[in-house]
Each structure stands twice: as structure tokens, then as C-alpha cells.
Design a protein around this motif. Structure first.
Motif, short mmCIF file in Angstrom:
data_model
loop_
_atom_site.label_atom_id
_atom_site.label_comp_id
_atom_site.label_asym_id
_atom_site.label_seq_id
_atom_site.Cartn_x
_atom_site.Cartn_y
_atom_site.Cartn_z
N VAL A 43 54.20 33.61 58.43
CA VAL A 43 53.07 33.66 57.51
C VAL A 43 52.67 32.26 57.08
CG1 VAL A 43 52.28 34.46 55.25
CG2 VAL A 43 53.70 35.96 56.68
N VAL A 44 51.38 31.96 57.23
CA VAL A 44 50.86 30.66 56.82
C VAL A 44 50.43 30.69 55.36
CG1 VAL A 44 49.02 28.94 57.22
CG2 VAL A 44 50.09 30.13 59.16
N SER A 45 49.69 31.73 54.99
CA SER A 45 49.16 31.81 53.63
C SER A 45 48.86 33.25 53.26
CB SER A 45 47.87 30.98 53.51
OG SER A 45 46.84 31.53 54.32
N VAL A 46 48.75 33.49 51.95
CA VAL A 46 48.28 34.77 51.45
C VAL A 46 47.29 34.49 50.34
CG1 VAL A 46 50.29 34.92 49.92
CG2 VAL A 46 48.92 36.95 50.35
N GLU A 47 46.16 35.16 50.42
CA GLU A 47 45.11 34.95 49.42
C GLU A 47 44.79 36.27 48.73
OE1 GLU A 47 40.62 33.01 48.97
OE2 GLU A 47 41.61 33.11 50.92
N LEU A 48 44.70 36.21 47.42
CA LEU A 48 44.30 37.37 46.62
C LEU A 48 42.80 37.29 46.37
CD1 LEU A 48 44.74 39.83 44.72
CD2 LEU A 48 45.28 38.18 42.91
N ALA A 49 42.10 38.36 46.71
CA ALA A 49 40.66 38.44 46.43
C ALA A 49 40.40 39.60 45.48
CB ALA A 49 39.87 38.64 47.73
N ARG A 50 39.55 39.34 44.47
CA ARG A 50 39.20 40.36 43.49
C ARG A 50 37.67 40.37 43.36
NH1 ARG A 50 43.57 39.94 38.62
NH2 ARG A 50 43.09 42.17 38.57
N PRO A 51 36.99 40.97 44.32
CA PRO A 51 35.53 40.88 44.38
C PRO A 51 34.78 41.64 43.28
CG PRO A 51 36.34 42.36 46.08
CD PRO A 51 37.54 41.71 45.47
N THR A 52 35.41 42.66 42.71
CA THR A 52 34.77 43.44 41.65
C THR A 52 35.77 43.64 40.51
OG1 THR A 52 35.45 45.65 42.40
CG2 THR A 52 33.50 44.68 43.46
N THR A 53 35.35 44.36 39.50
CA THR A 53 36.24 44.64 38.38
C THR A 53 37.17 45.81 38.67
OG1 THR A 53 34.54 46.09 37.41
CG2 THR A 53 34.58 43.77 36.69
N SER A 54 36.99 46.47 39.80
CA SER A 54 37.83 47.60 40.17
C SER A 54 39.01 47.13 41.01
CB SER A 54 37.02 48.64 40.96
OG SER A 54 37.86 49.65 41.48
N SER A 55 40.21 47.53 40.62
CA SER A 55 41.40 47.14 41.38
C SER A 55 41.39 47.75 42.78
CB SER A 55 42.67 47.57 40.64
OG SER A 55 42.72 48.99 40.50
N ALA A 56 40.65 48.84 42.96
CA ALA A 56 40.58 49.48 44.27
C ALA A 56 39.93 48.57 45.30
CB ALA A 56 39.82 50.80 44.18
N ASP A 57 39.15 47.59 44.83
CA ASP A 57 38.47 46.68 45.75
C ASP A 57 39.27 45.39 46.00
OD1 ASP A 57 36.25 48.36 46.04
OD2 ASP A 57 35.32 47.57 44.21
N ASP A 58 40.37 45.20 45.27
CA ASP A 58 41.17 44.00 45.45
C ASP A 58 41.90 44.06 46.80
OD1 ASP A 58 40.34 43.43 42.90
OD2 ASP A 58 42.24 43.98 41.95
N TYR A 59 42.22 42.89 47.33
CA TYR A 59 42.95 42.89 48.60
C TYR A 59 43.67 41.56 48.83
CZ TYR A 59 38.73 40.44 50.32
OH TYR A 59 37.68 39.57 50.50
N PHE A 60 44.72 41.64 49.65
CA PHE A 60 45.41 40.46 50.14
C PHE A 60 44.87 40.12 51.52
CE2 PHE A 60 49.58 41.69 47.82
CZ PHE A 60 49.20 41.00 46.69
N THR A 61 44.67 38.84 51.79
CA THR A 61 44.41 38.37 53.14
C THR A 61 45.58 37.48 53.54
OG1 THR A 61 42.02 38.42 52.88
CG2 THR A 61 42.89 37.05 54.65
N VAL A 62 46.33 37.92 54.52
CA VAL A 62 47.51 37.18 54.97
C VAL A 62 47.22 36.58 56.35
CG1 VAL A 62 49.99 37.28 55.39
CG2 VAL A 62 48.93 38.88 53.76
N MET A 63 47.30 35.27 56.45
CA MET A 63 47.10 34.60 57.72
C MET A 63 48.46 34.40 58.39
SD MET A 63 43.90 34.39 57.99
CE MET A 63 44.02 33.60 59.61
N MET A 64 48.59 34.98 59.59
CA MET A 64 49.83 34.86 60.33
C MET A 64 49.81 33.59 61.19
SD MET A 64 51.04 37.59 59.06
CE MET A 64 52.59 37.89 59.94
N SER A 65 50.97 33.11 61.54
CA SER A 65 51.07 31.83 62.25
C SER A 65 50.42 31.86 63.64
CB SER A 65 52.54 31.41 62.38
OG SER A 65 53.29 32.41 63.05
N GLU A 66 50.40 33.05 64.26
CA GLU A 66 49.79 33.14 65.58
C GLU A 66 48.27 33.11 65.53
OE1 GLU A 66 53.57 35.69 65.62
OE2 GLU A 66 51.86 35.36 64.28
N GLY A 67 47.71 33.55 64.39
CA GLY A 67 46.25 33.55 64.24
C GLY A 67 45.67 34.85 63.72
#
Length: 264
Positions: A181-205
């Protein structure tokens, strides 16, 4: 005459008691603080010598009256060291077992410095580039999180516990997740937790997106890992693994979308 005899007897007893006390104090005094180290980095080896010196100040203390919390406090002055155990081995030895906390995550602060965390979220200190002190390679970069991180304390912040759950699930299979794993990013685009997500970048791409990570966290982590490990090596270089749950059934699914061939 009898009074003199009594006084002599009393004095003799007191002298005997004093001699015994001195003898016991000599026998039950700390002669050695033995530290068993488990170390991974050269820096830790340097710090271990300093810690040993600090612990040696307990030599000469009474083994019976020494409060082991004092020993614990001395170790806690070194954030990179975890105290695994401390015990008295009568009559003259204190045995301390210490292991180096391994850097795993890097979190960039507002001042540009990186807080370095172990796999449990314990803050070890800071550096300027987020690189791991044991091997010089990058630690897993945390983005989008708002964390409170102070050296010698466990960090706190929304979604960090959920990320640790994902990490621990993956570690059971991958071992050293930092290599995958290279990185993990938390995104919270709206006020609803149902729309939140992790984006995990793996070392292979390949990118792993985990939707609504506060719900069914462990199940989603396992689904993502299963899909990732079944991919061919060439497929791991591109595309996205998307993990979500059904609103109707609650079923967790992980789908893989390869790269758009038209992207070149």
C-alpha cells in the motif's frame, strides 16, 4: 547487675537486627537491570544504549521496595520503544523486555512535517519526508484524515479506527502491508457518511475504493483483499477495485474494473 545484663542483651539484639538489616539490604539490592531488546533499525540500536544507561540508575535500589512503575516511566521517555514486560527476579535483578515500535504510517501536518505512526496508531515522532527510518522507504501516506497526533500518544480522528481495521485484515494475509500500500485517502464529498469512502493506492498501480467504510468495515476489507489477491499480476497494475454494500440486502461486493484501453 541484672539491669546491666538486660541492657547488654537489648543492645546485642539491636546490633543483631541492624546487622541482619544491612545484610538483607545488600542481598536485596538491585545489582543488574537486564534489558532484552528486539530492534529493527540502526537508530533504535543507538537509542537502546541510552535507555540502558537510564535504567542503570536503578542499580543499588532496594529490590523489594522499587516501584516498577518508575521503570515503566523511564521506558516511556522513548516513544519508539514498547515495554513488553518488566519483572523483579529476586534477589538482585530487574528484567525488562522492550521492542522497537515500527513506523507504518505517515501523516502530513499543517506545518509540512510528517507525524510517524506505528501499526496501532501510536505517534512516534516526526520527520520531513515521511520515510521509514528502518529501511528508508516510504511509509503508508495518510491523506484526507484530520488526526490529532502527538509523540508518545495514540492518534485520534474520524475514520482512523476503520482504516486500522482494514489494515489489520489485510496484514493477516499480506504480512508487511507497507510493501503493498502506497497511500490511503479519506474522501467525504457530502454530509452523509454513506457517501464517504477510502481510496487506497496499491504499489502495483491498482486503486481500491471502499465505499462507506464505517459500515461492515471488516467484511469490506476482506472482500477487497480477496479481489486483489485473485487478480493477475498484470491486472494489478491498472484499474480499480470497488467495494460497496447493497442498500437492499446489505450484501458486500467487490468488483474489478480494468483500465480503459482507449486511455493508452
Amino acid at each position: 547487675m541484672k539491669k546491666k545484663v538486660v541492657l547488654v542483651c537489648i543492645c546485642s539484639v539491636l546490633v543483631l537486627i541492624a546487622v541482619i538489616a544491612v545484610g538483607l539490604n545488600a542481598v536485596f539490592s538491585v545489582g543488574t537491570v537486564r534489558v532484552n531488546f528486539t530492534l529493527y533499525s540502526d537508530r533504535a540500536r543507538e537509542e537502546s544504549a541510552s535507555l540502558q544507561k537510564d535504567l542503570d540508575r536503578f542499580v543499588g535500589s532496594s529490590t523489594t521496595s522499587l516501584d516498577l512503575e518508575e521503570v515503566r516511566g523511564a521506558v516511556e521517555e522513548y516513544p519508539y520503544f514498547r515495554l513488553d514486560s518488566v519483572e523483579k527476579q529476586y534477589p538482585q535483578t530487574i528484567v525488562v523486555t522492550v521492542s522497537e515500535r515500527q513506523e507504518t504510517f505517515a501523516y502530513e501536518n499543517a506545518d509540512g512535517a510528517f507525524s510517524l505512526l506505528d501499526k496501532e496508531g501510536f505517534c512516534l515522532g516526526t520527520n520531513t519526508d515521511g520515510a521509514n527510518r528502518a529501511d528508508g522507504l516510504a511509509n503508508i501516506l495518510l491523506r484526507g484524515f484530520t488526526l490529532t497526533a502527538a509523540a508518545g500518544e495514540t492518534v485520534s480522528g474520524d475514520y482512523f479506527a476503520e482504516w486500522l481495521t482494514v489494515y489489520n485484515v489485510w496484514a493477516q494475509t499480506l504480512g508487511n502491508v507497507r510493501m503493498n500500500v502506497v497511500s490511503v485517502e479519506l474522501a467525504r464529498p457530502t454530509t452523509s457518511s454513506a457517501d464517504d469512502y477510502f481510496t487506497v493506492m496499491m504499489s502495483e498501480g491498482v486503486k481500491v475504493t471502499i465505499k462507506n467504510p464505517s459500515s461492515l468495515t471488516e467484511e469490506k476489507a476482506r472482500a477487497a483483499l480477496s479481489k486483489y489477491t485473485e487478480l493477475l499480476d498484470e491486472d494489478k497494475m491498472f484499474g480499480e477495485i470497488y467495494v460497496s454494500e447493497s442498500i437492499l440486502t446489505g450484501e458486500v461486493t467487490a468488483t474489478y474494473t480494468p483500465r480503459n484501453l482507449g486511455d493508452g
